[in-house]
Design a protein around this motif. Structure first.
Motif, PDB file in Angstrom:
ATOM      1  N   THR A 134       0.845  -1.192   0.000  1.00 16.60           N
ATOM      2  CA  THR A 134       0.000   0.000   0.000  1.00 16.60           C
ATOM      3  C   THR A 134       0.877   1.236   0.000  1.00 16.60           C
ATOM      4  O   THR A 134       1.822   1.335   0.777  1.00 16.60           O
ATOM      5  CB  THR A 134      -0.904   0.032   1.252  1.00 16.60           C
ATOM      6  OG1 THR A 134      -1.614  -1.193   1.338  1.00 16.60           O
ATOM      7  CG2 THR A 134      -1.890   1.184   1.190  1.00 16.60           C
ATOM      8  N   GLU A 135       0.555   2.169  -0.869  1.00 12.38           N
ATOM      9  CA  GLU A 135       1.256   3.450  -0.923  1.00 12.38           C
ATOM     10  C   GLU A 135       0.218   4.551  -0.844  1.00 12.38           C
ATOM     11  O   GLU A 135      -0.821   4.488  -1.494  1.00 12.38           O
ATOM     12  CB  GLU A 135       2.051   3.588  -2.221  1.00 12.38           C
ATOM     13  CG  GLU A 135       2.720   4.934  -2.338  1.00 12.38           C
ATOM     14  CD  GLU A 135       3.386   5.143  -3.692  1.00 12.38           C
ATOM     15  OE1 GLU A 135       4.257   6.004  -3.765  1.00 12.38           O
ATOM     16  OE2 GLU A 135       3.018   4.460  -4.649  1.00 12.38           O
ATOM     17  N   THR A 136       0.496   5.565  -0.031  1.00  9.18           N
ATOM     18  CA  THR A 136      -0.392   6.719   0.065  1.00  9.18           C
ATOM     19  C   THR A 136       0.387   7.944  -0.374  1.00  9.18           C
ATOM     20  O   THR A 136       1.461   8.228   0.143  1.00  9.18           O
ATOM     21  CB  THR A 136      -0.908   6.897   1.506  1.00  9.18           C
ATOM     22  OG1 THR A 136      -1.551   5.692   1.903  1.00  9.18           O
ATOM     23  CG2 THR A 136      -1.894   8.046   1.589  1.00  9.18           C
ATOM     24  N   SER A 137      -0.180   8.670  -1.346  1.00  9.68           N
ATOM     25  CA  SER A 137       0.470   9.866  -1.868  1.00  9.68           C
ATOM     26  C   SER A 137      -0.603  10.871  -2.257  1.00  9.68           C
ATOM     27  O   SER A 137      -1.529  10.531  -2.995  1.00  9.68           O
ATOM     28  CB  SER A 137       1.330   9.508  -3.074  1.00  9.68           C
ATOM     29  OG  SER A 137       1.912  10.662  -3.618  1.00  9.68           O
ATOM     30  N   GLN A 140      -4.321   9.966  -1.825  1.00 11.08           N
ATOM     31  CA  GLN A 140      -4.847   8.797  -2.522  1.00 11.08           C
ATOM     32  C   GLN A 140      -4.000   7.573  -2.181  1.00 11.08           C
ATOM     33  O   GLN A 140      -2.796   7.674  -1.995  1.00 11.08           O
ATOM     34  CB  GLN A 140      -4.847   9.005  -4.034  1.00 11.08           C
ATOM     35  CG  GLN A 140      -5.802  10.062  -4.502  1.00 11.08           C
ATOM     36  CD  GLN A 140      -5.845  10.119  -6.028  1.00 11.08           C
ATOM     37  OE1 GLN A 140      -4.953   9.635  -6.696  1.00 11.08           O
ATOM     38  NE2 GLN A 140      -6.891  10.717  -6.561  1.00 11.08           N
ATOM     39  N   SER A 141      -4.667   6.433  -2.122  1.00 12.83           N
ATOM     40  CA  SER A 141      -3.969   5.184  -1.832  1.00 12.83           C
ATOM     41  C   SER A 141      -3.927   4.299  -3.059  1.00 12.83           C
ATOM     42  O   SER A 141      -4.879   4.253  -3.826  1.00 12.83           O
ATOM     43  CB  SER A 141      -4.675   4.419  -0.709  1.00 12.83           C
ATOM     44  OG  SER A 141      -4.481   5.058   0.513  1.00 12.83           O
ATOM     45  N   SER A 178     -10.384  -3.267  -0.689  1.00 13.13           N
ATOM     46  CA  SER A 178      -9.551  -2.161  -1.175  1.00 13.13           C
ATOM     47  C   SER A 178      -9.605  -2.034  -2.695  1.00 13.13           C
ATOM     48  O   SER A 178      -9.667  -3.006  -3.415  1.00 13.13           O
ATOM     49  CB  SER A 178      -8.084  -2.287  -0.765  1.00 13.13           C
ATOM     50  OG  SER A 178      -7.975  -2.208   0.627  1.00 13.13           O
ATOM     51  N   GLN A 181      -6.007   2.952  -6.836  1.00 13.94           N
ATOM     52  CA  GLN A 181      -6.085   4.174  -7.624  1.00 13.94           C
ATOM     53  C   GLN A 181      -5.001   4.208  -8.692  1.00 13.94           C
ATOM     54  O   GLN A 181      -5.255   4.482  -9.841  1.00 13.94           O
ATOM     55  CB  GLN A 181      -5.930   5.403  -6.709  1.00 13.94           C
ATOM     56  CG  GLN A 181      -7.087   5.589  -5.764  1.00 13.94           C
ATOM     57  CD  GLN A 181      -8.285   6.153  -6.468  1.00 13.94           C
ATOM     58  OE1 GLN A 181      -8.165   6.796  -7.499  1.00 13.94           O
ATOM     59  NE2 GLN A 181      -9.458   5.911  -5.923  1.00 13.94           N
TER      60      GLN A 181
END
Length: 197
Positions: A134-137, A140-141, A178, A181
């Protein structure tokens, strides 16, 4: 004493002049027919063979890369639409063969296709774990899920730029919830980590 010094000097002479030789190629067509043998630069201690297969709708792209690398980790990951297999070795000309395309092993994990994370992928070879990254930037995930070999799970414990990576054992243990995006960006981050480290 003179015999020991002579043996030591001979050892230095023979080992200092030996550099690892690996095959080198990069193919976007899936075939390394034009691979060349090269002497590895100082600091490279292994030969690598990598195969990546990416599926875009009905089209698939197979990329093969062979080269000298400073360090390498054999294993594979399968994110459903992108599969990466890396084979490493440390003797002269040992990367002549392509990274293997292993057979299914009966294990299943969830993967994300950009719309949902509820589809399943069949794991193959030594892919004995399910992975979730999981990456959040920018609020947005992005979530990536799939199969991975234990060696890849161990190596991904601290991938820069990816917030959380977890691996588990057991069929479908990486959960179906999940939505992704920017899943492709996440996969590229993981792939570049393995190529550059």
């Amino acid at each position: 004493m003179d015999l020991q010094i002579s043996v030591f000097l001979l050892f230095i002479l023979f080992t200092a002049g030996h550099s690892l030789r690996c095959y080198e190629c990069m193919s976007l067509t899936g075939s390394c027919a034009d691979q060349k043998l090269k002497t590895c630069p100082s600091g490279s201690s292994q030969c690598m063979s990598l195969t990546t297969v990416a599926q875009f709708g009905d089209n698939s792209v197979k990329v093969k890369i062979k080269d000298c690398v400073p360090a390498c980790l054999s294993g594979s990951m399968n994110f459903g639409i992108i599969k990466v297999t890396i084979s490493c070795c440390n003797s002269d000309q040992c990367n002549l063969q392509d990274a293997p395309d292993p057979n299914p092993n009966g294990k299943k994990c969830y993967y994300c296709d950009g719309k949902s994370c509820s589809k399943t992928v069949s794991c193959s070879g030594n892919e004995d774990h399910c992975i979730k990254a999981t990456e959040t930037s920018g609020g947005q995930s992005a979530v990536g899920k799939g199969c991975a070999s234990k060696s890849m799970c161990d190596a991904t414990a601290s991938v820069p730029g990816v917030a959380r990576i977890s691996c588990c054992e057991g069929n479908l243990c990486n959960g179906a919830q999940s939505v992704s995006q920017s899943f492709l960006f996440l996969c590229c981050s993981l792939l570049s980590y393995f190529l550059l480290h």
